[in-house]
Write an enzyme that holds these catalytic residues in place. Structure first.
Site, mmCIF file in Angstrom:
data_model
loop_
_atom_site.group_PDB
_atom_site.id
_atom_site.type_symbol
_atom_site.label_atom_id
_atom_site.label_comp_id
_atom_site.label_asym_id
_atom_site.label_seq_id
_atom_site.Cartn_x
_atom_site.Cartn_y
_atom_site.Cartn_z
ATOM 1 N N SER A 65 0.837 -1.201 0.000
ATOM 2 C CA SER A 65 0.000 0.000 0.000
ATOM 3 C C SER A 65 0.877 1.260 0.000
ATOM 4 O O SER A 65 1.685 1.435 -0.906
ATOM 5 C CB SER A 65 -0.975 -0.057 1.187
ATOM 6 O OG SER A 65 -2.052 0.837 1.000
ATOM 7 N N LEU A 122 -9.292 0.152 8.235
ATOM 8 C CA LEU A 122 -9.138 -1.311 8.247
ATOM 9 C C LEU A 122 -10.361 -1.989 7.647
ATOM 10 O O LEU A 122 -10.242 -2.962 6.901
ATOM 11 C CB LEU A 122 -8.935 -1.819 9.678
ATOM 12 C CG LEU A 122 -7.620 -1.478 10.368
ATOM 13 C CD1 LEU A 122 -7.613 -2.035 11.782
ATOM 14 C CD2 LEU A 122 -6.444 -2.033 9.589
ATOM 15 N N ILE A 133 -12.456 -0.787 5.440
ATOM 16 C CA ILE A 133 -12.481 -0.590 3.984
ATOM 17 C C ILE A 133 -11.461 -1.512 3.309
ATOM 18 O O ILE A 133 -11.723 -2.084 2.256
ATOM 19 C CB ILE A 133 -12.212 0.894 3.632
ATOM 20 C CG1 ILE A 133 -13.420 1.748 4.047
ATOM 21 C CG2 ILE A 133 -11.935 1.065 2.140
ATOM 22 C CD1 ILE A 133 -13.259 3.226 3.804
ATOM 23 N N ASP A 159 -9.991 -5.894 -4.006
ATOM 24 C CA ASP A 159 -9.514 -4.656 -3.374
ATOM 25 C C ASP A 159 -10.333 -3.453 -3.855
ATOM 26 O O ASP A 159 -10.474 -3.228 -5.054
ATOM 27 C CB ASP A 159 -8.034 -4.465 -3.739
ATOM 28 C CG ASP A 159 -7.333 -3.419 -2.904
ATOM 29 O OD1 ASP A 159 -8.012 -2.650 -2.202
ATOM 30 O OD2 ASP A 159 -6.090 -3.376 -2.951
ATOM 31 N N HIS A 167 -7.463 -5.974 0.142
ATOM 32 C CA HIS A 167 -6.268 -5.119 0.184
ATOM 33 C C HIS A 167 -5.060 -5.776 0.868
ATOM 34 O O HIS A 167 -3.971 -5.218 0.822
ATOM 35 C CB HIS A 167 -6.627 -3.806 0.891
ATOM 36 C CG HIS A 167 -5.648 -2.692 0.671
ATOM 37 N ND1 HIS A 167 -5.352 -2.183 -0.587
ATOM 38 C CD2 HIS A 167 -4.880 -1.983 1.542
ATOM 39 C CE1 HIS A 167 -4.464 -1.211 -0.472
ATOM 40 N NE2 HIS A 167 -4.150 -1.074 0.803
#
Length: 255
Positions: free
Chosen positions: A82, A144, A146, A207, A235
């Site tokens: 990320s 978190l 999301i 994701d 994610h």
């Protein structure tokens, strides 16, 4: 040294960088297996976990890197998740003599959605900025949720991640806000063709922060790179599909 790095295992060095609002504990689900194959350097980014922000400069990709690099081995494979993937990409661009390979996980050279680019809706990041002023622990918890959205075990995953990251100190609030601005503004798209090291990109099919439709656009910018899609992940593929994650990472390093 103001940068906290946890080192374990023996073998080829691999440096791992966590994402926004997190710390190096996020990697715990894969640390035991990875440390059987690598000398693993789990970094707390400056202002996160046990690392203090010690630069006099504003928070930027460059100031993160300036503080991290002295704590790292001379040469290493680089794995960034990320926001950590964005930082890792910049390291590969500016310190290619030290980076043996680059692997980004659920990352993008430009995170924000626009007319011709898939990404996070700008108003979501703007809401996070506003909420950070009132309750930043709650904001991280929402982030978190999301991140896990779409994965089969989303609720369990959020619970697991909370247990991992909240055992370390909360992030520095100023760094948290300014690093969110990096997610809103950083754009390395035009620099991707300049990456000289082997470049692998791992994605979660589910994701919502780095949508699947962004993958081909990023591939077009970095045609020499290789994309791997984790079909059951959102994610955080290293949490949703740890065994496959380790297997794919071993392929990267062995090649």
């Amino acid at each position: 040294m103001s940068i906290s790095v946890t080192c374990c295992g023996t073998g080829t060095p691999i440096v791992v960088l966590h994402g926004w609002g997190m710390n190096s504990n996020i990697w715990q689900p894969v640390v035991p297996a990875l440390s059987e194959h690598f000398q693993l350097y789990c970094v707390d980014l400056p202002g996160f976990g046990d690392s203090v922000w010690s630069s006099e400069n504003d928070v930027s990709l460059e100031s993160f890197i300036e503080q991290i690099m002295p704590a790292l081995p001379p040469r290493f494979h680089l794995l960034g998740w990320s926001l950590g993937g964005l930082i890792a990409t910049q390291i590969a661009l500016t310190h290619s003599d030290r980076v043996m390979s680059l692997t980004t996980v659920a990352s993008s050279p430009h995170f924000v959605e626009s007319n011709d680019w898939a990404g996070i809706k700008p108003d979501i990041l703007e809401q996070f900025q506003q909420q950070l002023d009132s309750n930043f622990k709650k904001t991280i918890e929402r982030f978190l949720a999301i991140q896990a959205m779409g994965s089969e075990d989303a609720r369990e995953q959020v619970k697991q991640v909370k247990q991992l990251i909240f055992t370390k100190p909360m992030p520095d609030q100023g760094v948290l806000k300014q690093s969110l601005t990096i997610l809103q503004t950083a754009d390395l798209r035009q620099q991707l063709p300049n990456i000289e090291v082997p470049f692998n990109r791992f994605y979660g099919r589910l994701d919502s922060l780095v949508p699947e439709r962004a993958i081909d656009d990023i591939s077009a910018l970095a045609p020499e790179s290789k994309a791997v899609v984790f079909t059951k992940s959102a994610h955080a593929p290293f949490i949703s599909e740890p065994e496959r994650f380790i297997s794919e990472l071993l392929k990267v390093v062995e090649n």
